[in-house]
Scaffold this motif. Structure first.
Motif, mmCIF file in Angstrom:
data_model
loop_
_atom_site.group_PDB
_atom_site.id
_atom_site.type_symbol
_atom_site.label_atom_id
_atom_site.label_comp_id
_atom_site.label_asym_id
_atom_site.label_seq_id
_atom_site.Cartn_x
_atom_site.Cartn_y
_atom_site.Cartn_z
ATOM 1 N N VAL A 115 0.664 -1.183 -0.120
ATOM 2 C CA VAL A 115 0.059 -0.093 0.128
ATOM 3 C C VAL A 115 0.882 1.300 0.017
ATOM 4 O O VAL A 115 1.709 1.246 0.622
ATOM 5 C CB VAL A 115 -0.830 0.000 1.309
ATOM 6 C CG1 VAL A 115 -1.756 1.197 1.374
ATOM 7 C CG2 VAL A 115 -1.769 -1.284 1.451
ATOM 8 N N LEU A 116 0.503 2.185 -0.966
ATOM 9 C CA LEU A 116 1.178 3.631 -0.743
ATOM 10 C C LEU A 116 0.001 4.725 -0.433
ATOM 11 O O LEU A 116 -0.903 4.749 -0.894
ATOM 12 C CB LEU A 116 1.841 3.983 -2.063
ATOM 13 C CG LEU A 116 2.337 5.351 -2.428
ATOM 14 C CD1 LEU A 116 3.716 5.725 -1.409
ATOM 15 C CD2 LEU A 116 2.565 5.735 -3.966
ATOM 16 N N VAL A 117 0.413 5.093 0.649
ATOM 17 C CA VAL A 117 -0.506 6.118 1.159
ATOM 18 C C VAL A 117 -0.109 7.762 0.730
ATOM 19 O O VAL A 117 1.261 7.887 1.198
ATOM 20 C CB VAL A 117 -0.782 6.262 2.885
ATOM 21 C CG1 VAL A 117 -1.796 7.096 3.283
ATOM 22 C CG2 VAL A 117 -0.884 4.808 3.008
ATOM 23 N N PHE A 118 -0.900 8.442 0.198
ATOM 24 C CA PHE A 118 -0.363 9.571 -0.070
ATOM 25 C C PHE A 118 -1.202 10.840 0.693
ATOM 26 O O PHE A 118 -2.361 10.463 1.082
ATOM 27 C CB PHE A 118 -0.427 9.955 -1.773
ATOM 28 C CG PHE A 118 -1.520 9.534 -2.487
ATOM 29 C CD1 PHE A 118 -2.546 10.582 -2.609
ATOM 30 C CD2 PHE A 118 -1.965 8.297 -2.857
ATOM 31 C CE1 PHE A 118 -3.934 9.819 -3.305
ATOM 32 C CE2 PHE A 118 -3.109 7.866 -3.578
ATOM 33 C CZ PHE A 118 -4.123 8.827 -3.739
ATOM 34 N N ASP A 119 -0.908 12.122 0.265
ATOM 35 C CA ASP A 119 -1.744 13.264 0.726
ATOM 36 C C ASP A 119 -2.771 13.817 0.027
ATOM 37 O O ASP A 119 -2.619 13.474 -1.376
ATOM 38 C CB ASP A 119 -0.712 14.308 1.083
ATOM 39 C CG ASP A 119 -1.181 15.122 2.527
ATOM 40 O OD1 ASP A 119 -2.310 14.878 2.779
ATOM 41 O OD2 ASP A 119 -0.676 16.245 2.701
ATOM 42 N N TYR A 120 -3.559 14.428 0.497
ATOM 43 C CA TYR A 120 -4.822 15.201 -0.082
ATOM 44 C C TYR A 120 -5.041 16.635 0.243
ATOM 45 O O TYR A 120 -4.650 16.897 1.574
ATOM 46 C CB TYR A 120 -6.077 14.409 -0.281
ATOM 47 C CG TYR A 120 -6.517 14.194 1.245
ATOM 48 C CD1 TYR A 120 -7.604 14.910 1.616
ATOM 49 C CD2 TYR A 120 -6.148 13.014 2.152
ATOM 50 C CE1 TYR A 120 -8.133 14.856 2.741
ATOM 51 C CE2 TYR A 120 -6.637 13.008 3.418
ATOM 52 C CZ TYR A 120 -7.545 13.988 3.744
ATOM 53 O OH TYR A 120 -8.075 13.668 4.941
ATOM 54 N N ALA A 121 -5.946 17.306 -0.584
ATOM 55 C CA ALA A 121 -6.421 18.622 -0.062
ATOM 56 C C ALA A 121 -7.812 18.614 -0.275
ATOM 57 O O ALA A 121 -8.314 18.286 -1.086
ATOM 58 C CB ALA A 121 -5.457 19.754 -0.518
ATOM 59 N N LYS A 163 -5.066 6.136 -1.189
ATOM 60 C CA LYS A 163 -3.921 5.195 -1.194
ATOM 61 C C LYS A 163 -4.051 4.300 -2.738
ATOM 62 O O LYS A 163 -4.987 4.384 -3.157
ATOM 63 C CB LYS A 163 -4.131 4.104 -0.298
ATOM 64 C CG LYS A 163 -4.572 4.615 1.198
ATOM 65 C CD LYS A 163 -5.311 3.594 2.082
ATOM 66 C CE LYS A 163 -5.389 4.275 3.459
ATOM 67 N NZ LYS A 163 -6.640 4.976 3.473
ATOM 68 N N VAL A 164 -3.088 3.852 -3.068
ATOM 69 C CA VAL A 164 -3.008 2.736 -4.142
ATOM 70 C C VAL A 164 -2.623 1.389 -3.505
ATOM 71 O O VAL A 164 -1.726 1.305 -2.634
ATOM 72 C CB VAL A 164 -2.153 3.275 -5.183
ATOM 73 C CG1 VAL A 164 -2.323 4.462 -5.777
ATOM 74 C CG2 VAL A 164 -0.417 3.476 -5.037
#
Length: 741
Positions: A115-121, A163-164
């Protein structure tokens, strides 16, 4: 095999769908596939998806035969995915530029984690942007990790789209989404708890659209009870994995906090259901309480008591604010209380099912679409009582003698509007008019939008000067029906007015008189305007400009244009209504009219009459062109300041790219178009036909009757009949392609 499979479930997002898809397909990183799942959306989403699939081989569309909900729509897309990683993107959100490239680079650097967790706005409808407040969590670990090594990752918002997921990892554990409102919860916890390698990306890769209305998790509904079933699924998953037993205390507390957060929101649950929700939460809390108890703060421990005690504790914290509100209410004027009392008295009376209140152009008279609906109602539904609201006694004096009317903000006005069943208007009603349950508001608009409107003006400070957009939208919250003449309008209104209303493909009632009009239809108007018989009449109708003070720019030397048109021609000028009382007419127009050089038709009450009296239209960016196209008469666009206009006001598309006729960029070009006869040549006819097919698609001459029969009389299955008695389909039938503008 692509690197990313982007799965996009789609349902009732036609106003946002193109922006979402463009944000993916226009990424610099191209090794992707897009699997769009049309969850039996009742609007134009399916046609939009098919259009994109026809133009881009990376797009695959799955049309579901019935609506299954967000989670199951995602499930339906997963078997079609072939990419290394799955990315579930909601169809009203967008990727930021370069997001996929950043994700791909981070995946490569971390050797393909589970899993890759990324940020958002969060991006708000009014233009604001706010970054995830827990963004720091993404910076605390450099390499890969498990949840046990970095439990703070579970504090992030429990959503699927930040996430992807490595596809093989998802297949190995047979993860899938359950049905329900809170389907992300029983996906995210099991996925993160099972992942052996998690990586983070400290970059805003997604704009999480905060819709003013329409977010299912922000609506008042019993469907929020679904949260209990979803946490039951989470606990069942943990129970099936003994190695995860240590997570039960954390999940127990998280469940309580999540449920109490829903309960504490004033707009989530019907008041009558809150006690039941508390009881169900308390039962779940007790059922899954870990052995030996669990640490919990005071609010969570409230679940061990009664709902009454919980309410007392919450209300104690709000006591000060309530006292302030009561003091403010006590300071209301006596006159305000009297008015409120009278309104409340009438509001307690039942609605009059035969009372229709009309207004047009800020209460200026019997005009536009509302007028067309009014006259058609008098013809085919005479039992309906139509009353017009006018601004003042001066406006009332101009009304035909048989028009029943009331003056705005009078006692009689309040009495009628408190009891009316139907309201028809082409602008918003005053904010003081309260919408009673059971009343029906029909908004007709004022034409097809080319320039930015409502919420879309928020990033155009010059154009929105003096416009209170939030107030405008609060008033639009009262709409039940929004009339549209084409699919472009439908998309724009649903986006520019993020409110709860239904778009109705009726056509524009005011254009009924233009559809199929004969050349002689404007003879009486020509005579009234003093136009010589046999003259070719050229109507010049410019719009206002936001980039100059006052809105008026002399784009043409009107005297020269009238002379260059030559003998046997009459130039008729109609200014934008907002310029009618300003200095524009004193800049030479009034004098040219007095001397007979041209005809100033700005004060003509019906613009439809002026259009019928003309043989050709010259305009710039006025919405009048969309109505005029129904006449199938030549149109010339004089667009010599297109860039300045688009930059200051904003336009939804470049009208010069697919115009309704020839386009001039200077006066010399405009004069040549008429001197050469090009204004009515074959190219002009072809362009006009294509334009009319796109923007007049629902205008069939029966719009007013369609509104009366279907919206006022409730005959939803009504279809017009031919002279032979055969019923013909609605103008919306048979169209499977949306306007791409």
């Amino acid at each position: 095999m692509p690197r990313f499979s982007v799965i996009v479930p789609v349902f009732k997002v036609q106003g946002f769908l193109r922006e979402c898809l463009d944000s993916v397909l226009e990424q610099s990183y191209q090794d992707i596939e897009v699997i769009a799942v049309n969850d039996c959306s009742p609007d134009g989403c399916g046609a939009i998806l098919d259009e994109y699939a026809a133009c881009d081989p990376r797009v695959q569309v799955l049309h579901l035969p019935e609506n299954v909900g967000l989670g199951r729509a995602r499930n339906a897309g997963m078997p079609l995915a072939t990419g290394d990683f799955l990315f579930f993107l909601d169809s009203d959100d967008t990727l930021t530029p370069g997001a996929l490239r950043a994700m791909a680079d981070r995946l490569d650097a971390s050797s393909d984690p589970d899993v890759l967790v990324f940020d958002y706005a969060r991006t708000y409808w009014w233009g604001g942007t706010r970054r995830n407040v827990l963004a720091h969590v993404l910076t605390e670990v450099d390499g890969t990790f498990t949840v046990a090594e970095h439990p703070e990752i579970l504090d992030l918002l429990m959503v699927v789209w930040n996430k992807v997921y490595r596809r093989e990892f998802v297949h190995k554990h047979a993860f899938e989404f359950p049905p329900g409102y809170y389907e992300d919860t029983p996906w995210t916890f099991p996925v993160l708890l099972s992942a052996e390698r998690i990586a983070t990306l400290d970059r805003i890769c997604l704009n999480y659209r905060q819709r003013r209305q329409g977010n299912i998790l922000s609506t008042t509904s019993r469907k929020h009870f679904d949260i209990h079933d979803q946490y039951e699924r989470v606990f069942a998953f943990v129970d099936s994995r003994p190695e995860l037993a240590s997570w039960r205390p954390y999940l127990h507390r998280k469940m309580a906090e999540h449920c109490l957060d829903i309960l504490g929101k004033p707009d989530r649950l019907p008041p009558s259901d809150k006690a039941e929700f508390f009881r169900r939460t308390a039962e779940l809390f007790a059922k899954h309480k870990p052995a030996g108890g669990a640490k919990a703060d005071a609010e969570v421990r409230a679940l061990e008591g009664s709902y009454a005690l919980y309410r007392v504790r919450r209300q104690a914290g709000r006591g000060g604010r309530q006292l302030q509100r009561r003091a403010l209410q006590a300071r209301k004027s006596a006159a305000g209380r009297v008015k409120g009392g009278l309104s409340a008295l009438h509001a307690r009376r039942s609605l009059d099912p035969n009372l229709v209140v009309y207004s047009a152009f800020s209460h200026r008279g019997v005009l536009g679409d509302p007028a067309a609906v009014y006259y058609k109602a008098k013809e085919i539904a005479p039992h309906l009582r139509g009353v017009w609201v006018v601004q003042d006694a001066e406006q009332a004096a101009l009304l035909p003698p048989d028009i029943e009317h009331v003056l705005l903000n009078t006692l009689r006005y309040r009495q009628l509007t408190a009891r009316a069943k139907y309201f028809v208007n082409n602008v918003n009603w005053p904010g003081t008019l309260a919408k009673r349950p059971g009343s029906v508001h029909i908004h007709t608009h004022q034409g097809t939008p080319l320039k930015y409107m409502a919420a879309d003006l928020l990033d155009k400070p010059g154009a929105r000067y003096g416009v209170d957009v939030p107030q405008m939208l609060r008033r639009a919250d009262r709409w039940d029906h929004s009339l549209v003449a084409n699919r472009h309008s439908e998309l724009v209104w649903e986006r520019a007015y993020p409110c709860h209303f239904a778009s109705v493909r009726t056509g524009s009632p005011r254009n009924d008189v233009l559809v199929g009009a004969t050349p002689g239809a404007g003879t009486a108007v020509r005579e009234r305007l003093g136009i010589p018989a046999g003259h070719t009449v050229v109507l010049y109708a410019p719009t206002r400009r936001e980039y100059v003070r006052g809105g008026h720019v002399d784009r043409l030397d009107l005297a020269r244009f009238a002379e260059d048109l030559g003998p046997e021609h009459t130039l008729v000028v109609r200014l934008h209504p907002s310029l009618a009382t300003g200095p524009a007419r004193g800049m030479g127009l009034a004098d040219l009219h007095r001397r007979g050089v041209l005809v100033d038709a700005t004060d003509e009450p019906s613009v439809e009459d002026v259009m019928l009296a003309s043989d050709a239209l010259v305009t710039d960016y006025s919405a009048l062109m969309f109505d005029y196209a129904n006449l199938d008469r030549p149109i010339v666009l004089h667009a010599d300041d297109r860039e300045a206009y688009a930059a200051s006001r904003g336009t939804y598309f470049d009208v010069t790219a697919a115009p309704p006729g020839h386009v001039s960029g200077s006066y010399r070009e405009l004069a040549w178009v008429f001197a050469s006869g090009a204004w009515r040549d074959e190219d002009s006819t072809r362009l006009r036909g294509e334009f009319r097919a796109r923007y007049c698609e629902f205008d069939d001459g029966r719009a007013a009757e369609r509104v009366v029969r279907t919206l006022l009389l409730g005959d939803e299955g009504w279809l017009p009949q031919t002279e032979s008695g055969a019923r013909v389909p609605s103008p919306a039938a048979g169209h499977d392609q949306l306007a791409s503008s």
